[in-house]
Each structure stands twice: as C-alpha cells, then as structure tokens.
Design an enzyme around this catalytic site. Structure first.
Site, PDB file in Angstrom:
ATOM      1  N   TYR A  47      -3.935   3.833  11.672  1.00  0.00           N
ATOM      2  CA  TYR A  47      -2.755   4.946  11.780  1.00  0.00           C
ATOM      3  C   TYR A  47      -3.743   6.290  12.001  1.00  0.00           C
ATOM      4  O   TYR A  47      -4.950   6.321  11.347  1.00  0.00           O
ATOM      5  CB  TYR A  47      -1.997   4.999  10.385  1.00  0.00           C
ATOM      6  CG  TYR A  47      -2.304   5.205   9.109  1.00  0.00           C
ATOM      7  CD1 TYR A  47      -2.500   6.408   8.540  1.00  0.00           C
ATOM      8  CD2 TYR A  47      -2.908   4.067   8.622  1.00  0.00           C
ATOM      9  CE1 TYR A  47      -3.350   6.483   7.267  1.00  0.00           C
ATOM     10  CE2 TYR A  47      -3.451   4.089   7.177  1.00  0.00           C
ATOM     11  CZ  TYR A  47      -3.611   5.211   6.541  1.00  0.00           C
ATOM     12  OH  TYR A  47      -4.354   5.393   5.298  1.00  0.00           O
ATOM     13  N   ASP A  89      -2.686   2.153  -7.102  1.00  0.00           N
ATOM     14  CA  ASP A  89      -1.291   2.273  -6.761  1.00  0.00           C
ATOM     15  C   ASP A  89      -0.400   1.562  -7.633  1.00  0.00           C
ATOM     16  O   ASP A  89       0.760   1.838  -7.811  1.00  0.00           O
ATOM     17  CB  ASP A  89      -0.842   1.433  -5.330  1.00  0.00           C
ATOM     18  CG  ASP A  89      -1.497   2.437  -4.184  1.00  0.00           C
ATOM     19  OD1 ASP A  89      -1.775   3.291  -4.142  1.00  0.00           O
ATOM     20  OD2 ASP A  89      -1.635   1.555  -3.052  1.00  0.00           O
ATOM     21  N   LYS A 122       1.443  11.314  10.221  1.00  0.00           N
ATOM     22  CA  LYS A 122       0.712  10.212  10.310  1.00  0.00           C
ATOM     23  C   LYS A 122       1.342   9.290  11.502  1.00  0.00           C
ATOM     24  O   LYS A 122       2.612   9.606  11.869  1.00  0.00           O
ATOM     25  CB  LYS A 122       1.001   8.954   9.202  1.00  0.00           C
ATOM     26  CG  LYS A 122       0.288   9.737   7.871  1.00  0.00           C
ATOM     27  CD  LYS A 122       0.250   8.658   6.721  1.00  0.00           C
ATOM     28  CE  LYS A 122      -0.342   9.107   5.503  1.00  0.00           C
ATOM     29  NZ  LYS A 122      -0.330   8.304   4.397  1.00  0.00           N
ATOM     30  N   ARG A 148       0.739  -1.130   0.014  1.00  0.00           N
ATOM     31  CA  ARG A 148       0.011   0.073   0.186  1.00  0.00           C
ATOM     32  C   ARG A 148       0.916   1.431  -0.085  1.00  0.00           C
ATOM     33  O   ARG A 148       1.580   1.442   0.805  1.00  0.00           O
ATOM     34  CB  ARG A 148      -0.940   0.131   1.421  1.00  0.00           C
ATOM     35  CG  ARG A 148      -1.966  -1.227   0.989  1.00  0.00           C
ATOM     36  CD  ARG A 148      -2.707  -1.165   2.663  1.00  0.00           C
ATOM     37  NE  ARG A 148      -3.526  -2.497   2.776  1.00  0.00           N
ATOM     38  CZ  ARG A 148      -4.648  -2.393   2.346  1.00  0.00           C
ATOM     39  NH1 ARG A 148      -5.307  -1.488   1.715  1.00  0.00           N
ATOM     40  NH2 ARG A 148      -5.427  -3.681   2.461  1.00  0.00           N
ATOM     41  N   HIS A 193       2.225   7.054  -0.657  1.00  0.00           N
ATOM     42  CA  HIS A 193       0.969   7.794  -0.562  1.00  0.00           C
ATOM     43  C   HIS A 193       1.449   9.392   0.206  1.00  0.00           C
ATOM     44  O   HIS A 193       2.326   9.291   1.173  1.00  0.00           O
ATOM     45  CB  HIS A 193      -0.195   7.590   0.307  1.00  0.00           C
ATOM     46  CG  HIS A 193      -0.815   6.165  -0.363  1.00  0.00           C
ATOM     47  ND1 HIS A 193      -1.429   5.319   0.275  1.00  0.00           N
ATOM     48  CD2 HIS A 193      -0.915   5.750  -1.857  1.00  0.00           C
ATOM     49  CE1 HIS A 193      -1.678   4.143  -0.642  1.00  0.00           C
ATOM     50  NE2 HIS A 193      -1.614   4.739  -1.598  1.00  0.00           N
TER      51      HIS A 193
END
Length: 208
Positions: A154, A192, A94, A81, A84
């Site tokens: 998160y 992605d 984050k 993932r 970003h």
C-alpha cells in the site's frame, strides 16, 4: 467515478453477522472511499498490469501525492493488522492492494463532523480480482488475512510519523466489526493487541 469503480464498490463482503452490527455500513455509504481494479492483460506467458497510474487515479477523483510504499507478508490466515491511522499534520491517505492471497479490509470513519462518524465497512481484496482500495485521510484502516502467505502493498500520501500515529482496538465491541476470525485465533502484534478503545480516542481535528 467510472462505471467500473461504481460496480466494484457494491461488492462488499457478505459475512453472516455483518448486517446485524450496529455500525456496519455498505462501502457505498462512504463515497470518498474508492474500490477499483486496474486492467490486467493475460496471455500464455502470464499477465501484465499497470498497478499504479496517476492518470487513471485522477479519473476516479484521486489526486493525492504518494510518497511511500509499504509491504507486509502475513504467513498465516487470521493475521490482523490494525486499526491504524495518523492524525494531522501527517494524516495519510492509503492505496491498498493485495499482491498474493486475500484480505478482509476495514475502513472506519474517524471524522467527528461526518454523518458516518464511528461507522465502518468491510470489503474483500484479493489477488484474483486485482482490486485496490483508496482510503482517504480521516479513516482508520486495518485488515485480516483470509489466506496464508498473503502479501499486501500500500502507498501512503505522507511518511510514517510515530508522533502522530493512533491505534484502535480491532475487536472493540462498541464498533461491532464482524471480523472473519475467532478472536482467540487472531494473530496480532503486541502493539495492536493493546490498542485503545474507540471511545478513548479524543476528537481529531482534521482541519476540514
């Protein structure tokens, strides 16, 4: 920063090819990225832990206003993932932790005026060590699951903004990230899989 946080900050993942990559650095090269572990009290019943405490974060120099919690469940090992980030005016810090399983977590410096611009570091976060990673504004972030059924939670300091989100191709050869998964076996979202290369992202004005 506490002694506990300093000690954990040195525990970056030791992958065979990581040190050979041109832009890979030890996590300690990014002093504003903080790795720490909240205390966990274990007994015969199980455990108890304060997983989030503004007071404790302040002792580590973390003073963001947190507005949103995000949760992801990755069913397979090798789920990727990222990478970003959000640009101003909705840039996000984050606070990342693993509730179950383990991940190889990556931060990429996206600040043009930073001496480590375009460089990255990788660290393992897992539920056994109970580690958390603070990623400040100005960094792209992504991870690869190391175990099946991995849960990641998160916090973000600003709300999700589709207008300001950016994605960077996870296996861009210019970045040289030593992901612990064969590219042919990595599981990505369609979004992605077609993220832009690092060189295609123009300079971002972080207002710093």
């Amino acid at each position: 920063m506490s002694i506990e946080a300093h000690a954990l900050a040195r525990r970056t993942v030791e992958l065979p090819a990581l040190a050979e990559k041109r832009r890979a650095l030890d996590l300690s090269a990014f002093p504003d990225v903080v790795l720490f572990a909240p205390k966990r009290h274990n007994d015969a019943r199980g455990c108890f832990s304060e997983t989030f405490s503004l007071r404790h974060l302040a002792t580590l120099g973390i003073n963001d206003d947190w507005v949103q919690d995000n949760y992801s469940l990755s069913l397979e090992q090798g789920v990727v993932r990222g990478l970003h980030l959000q640009r101003p005016p909705t840039a996000q810090a984050k606070l990342v932790r693993v509730n179950r399983g383990a991940i190889f977590d990556v931060v990429l410096d996206m600040r043009p005026d930073s001496p480590s611009f375009g460089q990255h570091a990788g660290v393992e976060l897992n539920a056994r060590d109970w580690t958390q990673l603070y990623v400040p504004e100005g960094y792209a972030h992504g991870f690869c699951t190391l175990e099946p059924d991995t849960e990641v939670i998160y916090k973000t300091s600003r709300y999700y903004s589709p207008a300001d989100e950016l994605g960077i191709l996870w296996n861009d050869p210019d970045l040289g990230i030593a992901w612990p998964v064969d590219p042919a076996m990595a599981l990505l979202s369609p979004k992605d899989a077609v993220n832009a290369r690092f060189a295609e992202i123009g300079p971002i004005d972080w207002g710093q």
